[in-house]
Design an enzyme around this catalytic site. Structure first.
Site, PDB file in Angstrom:
ATOM      1  N   SER A 173       0.925  -1.404  -0.340  1.00 20.60           N
ATOM      2  CA  SER A 173       0.511   0.241   0.103  1.00 20.60           C
ATOM      3  C   SER A 173       0.470   1.017  -0.074  1.00 20.60           C
ATOM      4  O   SER A 173       0.203   2.071  -0.902  1.00 20.60           O
ATOM      5  CB  SER A 173      -0.969  -0.458   1.594  1.00 20.60           C
ATOM      6  OG  SER A 173      -0.145  -0.263   2.457  1.00 20.60           O
ATOM      7  N   HIS A 201      -4.714  -3.903  -2.397  1.00 20.15           N
ATOM      8  CA  HIS A 201      -4.993  -2.202  -3.670  1.00 20.15           C
ATOM      9  C   HIS A 201      -4.338  -3.485  -5.061  1.00 20.15           C
ATOM     10  O   HIS A 201      -4.654  -3.146  -6.166  1.00 20.15           O
ATOM     11  CB  HIS A 201      -3.825  -1.783  -3.623  1.00 20.15           C
ATOM     12  CG  HIS A 201      -3.437  -1.008  -2.174  1.00 20.15           C
ATOM     13  ND1 HIS A 201      -4.292  -0.394  -2.260  1.00 20.15           N
ATOM     14  CD2 HIS A 201      -3.157  -1.935  -0.665  1.00 20.15           C
ATOM     15  CE1 HIS A 201      -4.342   0.515  -1.320  1.00 20.15           C
ATOM     16  NE2 HIS A 201      -3.461  -0.579  -0.293  1.00 20.15           N
ATOM     17  N   LYS A 233     -11.623  -0.609  -2.224  1.00 16.72           N
ATOM     18  CA  LYS A 233     -10.861   0.338  -3.048  1.00 16.72           C
ATOM     19  C   LYS A 233     -11.358   0.289  -4.299  1.00 16.72           C
ATOM     20  O   LYS A 233     -12.067   0.680  -4.883  1.00 16.72           O
ATOM     21  CB  LYS A 233      -9.543  -0.667  -2.930  1.00 16.72           C
ATOM     22  CG  LYS A 233      -9.169   0.203  -0.979  1.00 16.72           C
ATOM     23  CD  LYS A 233      -7.601  -0.591  -0.774  1.00 16.72           C
ATOM     24  CE  LYS A 233      -7.372   0.046   0.894  1.00 16.72           C
ATOM     25  NZ  LYS A 233      -6.629  -0.847   1.730  1.00 16.72           N
TER      26      LYS A 233
HETATM   27  C1  LIG Z   1      -7.455  -1.122   2.952  1.00 14.83           C
HETATM   28  C2  LIG Z   1      -6.161  -2.395   3.580  1.00 14.83           C
HETATM   29  C3  LIG Z   1      -7.215  -3.307   4.216  1.00 14.83           C
HETATM   30  C4  LIG Z   1      -7.872  -2.154   5.003  1.00 14.83           C
HETATM   31  O1  LIG Z   1      -8.443  -2.957   4.232  1.00 14.83           O
HETATM   32  P1  LIG Z   1     -10.584  -1.792   4.433  1.00 14.83           P
HETATM   33  O2  LIG Z   1     -11.343  -2.715   4.347  1.00 14.83           O
HETATM   34  O3  LIG Z   1     -10.234  -0.178   4.364  1.00 14.83           O
HETATM   35  O4  LIG Z   1     -10.960  -2.069   6.324  1.00 14.83           O
HETATM   36  C5  LIG Z   1      -6.247  -4.620   4.590  1.00 14.83           C
HETATM   37  N1  LIG Z   1      -5.330  -4.259   3.593  1.00 14.83           N
HETATM   38  C6  LIG Z   1      -4.233  -4.315   3.186  1.00 14.83           C
HETATM   39  C7  LIG Z   1      -3.130  -4.796   2.536  1.00 14.83           C
HETATM   40  C8  LIG Z   1      -4.841  -2.720   2.868  1.00 14.83           C
HETATM   41  O5  LIG Z   1      -4.162  -1.929   1.942  1.00 14.83           O
END
Ligand SMILES: *Cc1c(COP(=O)(O)O)cnc(C)c1O
Length: 376
Positions: A173, A201, A233
């Site tokens: 990320s 991502h 995302k």
């Molecule tokens: C954003 C993210 C999460 C968390 O996801 P949410 O639905 O925002 O709680 C978990 N793992 C990774 C790798 C992320 O980038």
């Protein structure tokens, strides 16, 4: 005397997390009455404001908003099962389990899979939800340097146990670089371990069909592999899903506390995610994102960005104050770019983190690169 006003130690000025009140408007955002182009969102395909996605959510909540109970009790709507089947088929797995956010998915998954007899092998830059999931599980955790599969192999040689799990982000990320998922799977096979890939991502953004990193490496559906994806995302909604074998998913249904003891996702989010999946599969938004990534990379090739093929394009600037100053300058020119500082990233690697979206116009990308050229 202790009370809630002196409970926390003060956070130094440059380390304070700033919560910026802003209203999103498509690919832009309004902050203090000014409109900024948003280069700091995970809405990679622009689907959170896509009319089809909004309509689907609206339709789903016209007569009911909340799901009323956990899936175990009375919140297990057929719509959840329909989307689980579609996701499993698309990603090439036997089965799928939809849960609350990615944070909840990872906490619950790791707590269900691992206990104090389990050994976890985790990339040092894994997302906080995987770090906390490891802690919650009580497992013995060995962290290897970012992407360092040689060190991982050493650790696997050294720490022998019946139950071992390798855990990694897919697309990372904060750096936008990618785990070598086929090599990780080879190591999992060689050392008789499971592999968890959290591709929050990557799903919806990488690979020809947007099916993520495991699809690119053609390792999806392997019986040692468990994959996590999110709706927050590229899908532009909210929630998460876990993919694996039938037995694994059934085991999680029985054991995953963050799913069992938490209210089921609102159907509006499920309907939005289902429509988003169709749009991802159609490919048009995805090819626009890929075009924008290539366009941004071409325009910034002389500016010292980190090497990243994904929608996450970081520029390391070093000091916290420098990152904050550059972010403030870009805001003056009309662009919102996040300054990411420790402890989110390692010491001395404060950075500007650009994220690209299918919704950015070429003109917006040209302009932000011009401004950046003037200040680096
Ligand atoms: C954003 C993210 C999460 C968390 O996801 P949410 O639905 O925002 O709680 C978990 N793992 C990774 C790798 C992320 O980038």
């Amino acid at each position: 005397m202790i009370d809630s006003r002196n409970w926390f130690a003060e956070v130094p000025e440059t380390r304070q997390r700033r919560f910026l009140a802003s209203q999103r408007k498509g690919v832009c955002m309004e902050v203090n009455g000014r409109t900024l182009v948003n280069f700091a969102s995970n809405d990679y395909l622009g689907l959170s404001t896509h009319s089809d996605v909004c309509m689907a959510a609206q339709k789903a909540c016209s007569v009911m908003v909340g799901s009323g109970a956990s899936r175990l009790v009375s919140g297990d709507d057929p719509m959840l099962h329909r989307l689980e089947k579609k996701l499993a088929r698309w990603k090439g797995y036997e089965a799928c389990l939809i849960t609350g956010s990615g944070m909840l998915a990872n906490l619950g998954l790791m707590q269900a899979l691992a206990d104090r007899h389990t050994h976890l092998f985790t990339d040092k830059l894994n997302h906080a939800s995987l770090v906390d999931g490891a802690r919650l599980s009580g497992a013995k955790t060995h962290r290897y340097a970012h992407l360092d599969t040689a060190q991982l192999a050493q650790q696997l040689e050294q720490h022998v146990a019946e139950k071992r799990i390798i855990v990694s982000d897919g697309v990372f990320s904060m750096d936008g670089d990618c785990a070598n998922v086929s090599l990780l799977l080879q190591l999992a096979e060689k050392y008789d371990a499971l592999l968890i890939i959290d591709d929050a991502h990557g799903i919806g953004t990488v690979g020809e069909s947007g099916a993520g990193l495991t699809s690119m490496h053609k390792v999806f559906g392997h019986t040692r592999l468990i994959e996590v994806g999110t709706f927050g995302k590229a899908f532009g909604s909210y929630g998460a899903f876990i993919l694996g074998t039938n037995e694994l998913i059934e085991g999680l249904r029985q054991r995953q506390r963050t799913m069992i003891y938490s209210t089921a996702l609102p159907l509006a989010m499920i309907a939005a995610a289902e429509t988003a999946l169709t749009l991802v599969q159609q490919g048009e938004v995805l090819s626009r994102l890929h075009h924008n990534i290539a366009y941004f990379k071409a325009g910034t090739s002389a500016l010292g960005f980190m090497v990243s093929e994904t929608a996450i394009q970081p520029l390391i600037v070093g000091s916290d104050t420098e990152a904050l100053t550059m972010s403030a300058t870009l805001a003056k020119y009309g662009f919102f770019v996040a300054a990411i500082r420790p402890p989110t990233v390692p010491e001395n690697t404060a950075r500007l983190r650009f994220t690209l979206s299918a919704s950015h116009s070429m003109e917006q990308i040209d302009k932000v690169i011009d401004c950046l050229g003037n200040i680096v």
